[in-house]
Design a protein around this motif. Sequence first.
Motif, PDB file in Angstrom:
ATOM      1  N   TYR A 146       3.610  10.085 -19.269  1.00 24.96           N
ATOM      2  CA  TYR A 146       2.748   8.915 -19.474  1.00 24.96           C
ATOM      3  C   TYR A 146       2.327   8.790 -20.933  1.00 24.96           C
ATOM      4  N   PHE A 147       2.033   9.917 -21.566  1.00 23.82           N
ATOM      5  CA  PHE A 147       1.621   9.880 -22.972  1.00 23.82           C
ATOM      6  C   PHE A 147       2.725   9.291 -23.849  1.00 23.82           C
ATOM      7  N   VAL A 148       3.945   9.758 -23.663  1.00 20.67           N
ATOM      8  CA  VAL A 148       5.073   9.246 -24.443  1.00 20.67           C
ATOM      9  C   VAL A 148       5.298   7.768 -24.133  1.00 20.67           C
ATOM     10  N   LEU A 149       5.258   7.407 -22.838  1.00 22.68           N
ATOM     11  CA  LEU A 149       5.479   6.019 -22.428  1.00 22.68           C
ATOM     12  C   LEU A 149       4.469   5.085 -23.060  1.00 22.68           C
ATOM     13  N   PHE A 150       3.186   5.402 -22.948  1.00 25.50           N
ATOM     14  CA  PHE A 150       2.145   4.528 -23.481  1.00 25.50           C
ATOM     15  C   PHE A 150       2.204   4.456 -25.006  1.00 25.50           C
ATOM     16  N   THR A 151       2.515   5.573 -25.651  1.00 22.43           N
ATOM     17  CA  THR A 151       2.574   5.594 -27.114  1.00 22.43           C
ATOM     18  C   THR A 151       3.738   4.751 -27.619  1.00 22.43           C
ATOM     19  N   VAL A 152       4.902   4.913 -27.012  1.00 23.76           N
ATOM     20  CA  VAL A 152       6.083   4.140 -27.423  1.00 23.76           C
ATOM     21  C   VAL A 152       5.866   2.656 -27.154  1.00 23.76           C
ATOM     22  N   LEU A 153       5.322   2.340 -25.975  1.00 25.62           N
ATOM     23  CA  LEU A 153       5.051   0.939 -25.641  1.00 25.62           C
ATOM     24  C   LEU A 153       4.054   0.336 -26.618  1.00 25.62           C
ATOM     25  N   ASN A 154       3.020   1.052 -26.929  1.00 28.91           N
ATOM     26  CA  ASN A 154       2.007   0.575 -27.867  1.00 28.91           C
ATOM     27  C   ASN A 154       2.612   0.342 -29.247  1.00 28.91           C
ATOM     28  N   TYR A 155       3.433   1.278 -29.686  1.00 27.98           N
ATOM     29  CA  TYR A 155       4.074   1.153 -31.004  1.00 27.98           C
ATOM     30  C   TYR A 155       4.964  -0.084 -31.065  1.00 27.98           C
ATOM     31  N   ILE A 156       5.762  -0.310 -30.019  1.00 28.58           N
ATOM     32  CA  ILE A 156       6.658  -1.465 -29.996  1.00 28.58           C
ATOM     33  C   ILE A 156       5.854  -2.762 -30.007  1.00 28.58           C
ATOM     34  N   LEU A 157       4.810  -2.817 -29.195  1.00 26.02           N
ATOM     35  CA  LEU A 157       3.965  -4.016 -29.161  1.00 26.02           C
ATOM     36  C   LEU A 157       3.299  -4.274 -30.506  1.00 26.02           C
ATOM     37  N   TYR A 158       2.873  -3.204 -31.165  1.00 26.74           N
ATOM     38  CA  TYR A 158       2.200  -3.328 -32.463  1.00 26.74           C
ATOM     39  C   TYR A 158       3.166  -3.836 -33.533  1.00 26.74           C
ATOM     40  N   ILE A 159       4.367  -3.268 -33.557  1.00 28.92           N
ATOM     41  CA  ILE A 159       5.358  -3.662 -34.551  1.00 28.92           C
ATOM     42  C   ILE A 159       5.825  -5.101 -34.338  1.00 28.92           C
ATOM     43  N   LYS A 160       5.948  -5.510 -33.071  1.00 23.68           N
ATOM     44  CA  LYS A 160       6.520  -6.823 -32.740  1.00 23.68           C
ATOM     45  C   LYS A 160       5.485  -7.931 -32.698  1.00 23.68           C
ATOM     46  N   GLN A 161       4.204  -7.608 -32.711  1.00 22.35           N
ATOM     47  CA  GLN A 161       3.211  -8.663 -32.549  1.00 22.35           C
ATOM     48  C   GLN A 161       3.264  -9.657 -33.713  1.00 22.35           C
TER      49      GLN A 161
END
Length: 257
Positions: A238-253
């Motif tokens: 879950y930690f890896v999933l949430f971190t990767v998802l957050n990073y992608i959303l942050y970069i793409k926003q």
Amino acid sequence: MMVILHSFQSEWIKKKRSSASWLTLFGALFIPAIVLIKRMLEAEKLIGSNSSGKIWNLLYSQCWNYMSIFVLPVGIILTASLIAQIEYRNNCWKQVHTTPQSFTVLFFAKFCITITLLIQFFLLFNLGIVLTGILPAPLYADVPFPKQDFPYQGFLTGNAKFFLYSLPILSLQYLLSIHIRNFMIPIGVGFAMVIASLIAVTWKYGFLLPYTYCSMQFLIHDNRIDPNVNIYGWSGGYFVLFTVLNYILYIKQKNRG
């Protein structure tokens, strides 16, 4: 590496504008202070308890039992929200994103701040447990210092487990807080998840809710939790999933205001 370090230092300075440090200090010492007061109010039991060969194990269990179920998750929710809200509160996101540093550096610098605060929380909490054991001795003439040798290995192992269980909560709350401008929404979601975890902790599928893992540690050996559930793996996943998802959303926003 130096760029990330400099960005981290900048974010650490900005952190002083929030209440995150005071929240970390107060939250870490809250439970040990209550346990210490309770011990001192029952002064007649201090001699026997400090002379016990399991005094440190008893204090560890008491403090972590109260801490893990509610105070730790709530502290993580509030701290992660406060760190992210520094920019929203001061309308500084556009200014931050114009600085000569990549979005990747900014993202992980802020994330490292939250992890560092979590480490501070654990250190202060364990200091509080130690003080809970030794402070009665100099205050009461007949009370000895704890007789049991301090179980360093047991404390380190136990803290490592709780730290791992905390990471998915921290990562998810950071995700919510950094993408939602309204301060109350991430906190509201976090509190709802904590309440849901108290209900779902003994459910056979409760392991699907990452907020249950800290509570599960005290139930896994009494047949109320399936011992075959790998909560270490679920926490890390879950930690890896949430971190990767957050990073992608942050970069793409698109909206960076």
